[in-house]
Design an enzyme around this catalytic site. Sequence first.
Site, short mmCIF file in Angstrom:
data_model
loop_
_atom_site.label_atom_id
_atom_site.label_comp_id
_atom_site.label_asym_id
_atom_site.label_seq_id
_atom_site.Cartn_x
_atom_site.Cartn_y
_atom_site.Cartn_z
N LEU A 128 0.75 -1.13 -0.08
CA LEU A 128 0.01 0.09 -0.17
C LEU A 128 1.00 1.35 0.08
O LEU A 128 2.11 1.21 0.63
CB LEU A 128 -0.73 0.27 1.18
CG LEU A 128 -2.03 -1.12 1.46
CD1 LEU A 128 -2.83 -0.79 2.53
CD2 LEU A 128 -3.09 -0.80 0.20
N ASP A 129 0.60 2.00 -0.76
CA ASP A 129 1.19 3.43 -0.71
C ASP A 129 1.37 4.06 0.93
O ASP A 129 0.43 3.82 1.56
CB ASP A 129 0.64 4.53 -1.53
CG ASP A 129 0.65 4.24 -3.07
OD1 ASP A 129 1.52 3.34 -3.21
OD2 ASP A 129 -0.30 4.91 -3.96
N ARG A 130 2.32 4.70 1.17
CA ARG A 130 2.51 5.10 2.39
C ARG A 130 1.37 6.06 3.17
O ARG A 130 1.09 6.01 4.17
CB ARG A 130 4.01 5.91 2.51
CG ARG A 130 4.16 6.72 3.84
CD ARG A 130 5.68 7.06 3.86
NE ARG A 130 6.16 7.61 5.05
CZ ARG A 130 7.24 8.44 5.47
NH1 ARG A 130 8.05 8.37 4.50
NH2 ARG A 130 7.41 8.68 6.69
N ARG A 230 -4.92 5.99 -7.78
CA ARG A 230 -4.60 7.74 -7.92
C ARG A 230 -4.38 8.07 -9.37
O ARG A 230 -5.02 9.31 -9.59
CB ARG A 230 -3.35 7.87 -7.06
CG ARG A 230 -3.42 7.37 -5.70
CD ARG A 230 -2.05 7.22 -5.01
NE ARG A 230 -1.36 8.35 -4.82
CZ ARG A 230 -0.17 8.62 -4.25
NH1 ARG A 230 0.55 7.66 -3.89
NH2 ARG A 230 0.46 9.85 -4.04
#
Length: 301
Positions: A128-130, A230
């Site tokens: 998962l992205d930060r 995104r």
Amino acid sequence: MVEVEAGQEGQRLDNFLLRLCKGVPKSHIYKAIRGGEVRVNKGRISVDYRLAVGDVVRVPPLRLPDPGKPRPVPASEFPIVYEDDAMLVVDKPAGVAVHGGSGVSFGVIEQLRAARPDARFLELVHRLDRETSGLLMVAKKRSALLALHAMLREGKGGKRYLALVEGDWVNDRQHIRLALSKWTTQSGERRVKVDPEGQAAHTIVTLKQRFGGYSLVEAELRTGRTHQIRVHLAASGFPIVGDDKYGTDEVRAAFARRGFNRMFLHAYQLTLDHPLTGERLDLVAELPAACRKLLQQLETA
């Protein structure tokens, strides 16, 4: 020289070396691979090569970090949504990396290993992205890891996210199919863009609620590309609120003044068959308090 044995196959080369060379900084290992010092079957190889039984890996002398500068990883557990002998699913907070690297000393996986020193095997199943919060799968057995990777490659199971986007989302349900490719900015930052020659990517977006100039949507991943949701939303004209790479600076600043200082993207649902038992799992992590509070503010505005 190290020969890959049964039970070690399927691992990425970088992960294999990180376990083999405990204590060596990740940056040293990547530099050795990219510089050709690490060889597999006497040939140069990429960091994402997956090892097979019988592969012979040449491991060069690797420098340990300065003993005068210890960088201990703080042990930490995270909210557990599901756990058994095969796998662990945690609710990752926003702002926490899933692993160390790219300027981050440690992440969720390193903290879990520090908190569970007796665990023989803990590996990330996906990323998962930060700045994305929500459900993150960790395998506790190699057999579970390989089965879960196969499931993700074959598009089985479902991963759904909630996102607050700029604009009034038009369609109740919309399929976004835009191929994506990675690129690097002049400053060296990695980004993703829509590219007809890139990798196929498919997101299904469903409208959940309208808030005037903003919309809460559900995004279902049918492929798992980096930054897929995104970029797909931004390219469609509906960037995610708080996205510092693909969103709007003015909107991010406006929401920061409200006290909302993160990206509004949350992995809230995982639906999958258990990798070893086949049992159907439907796992949910509710929206974090900051996201719920923001939606309440928008409802009453």
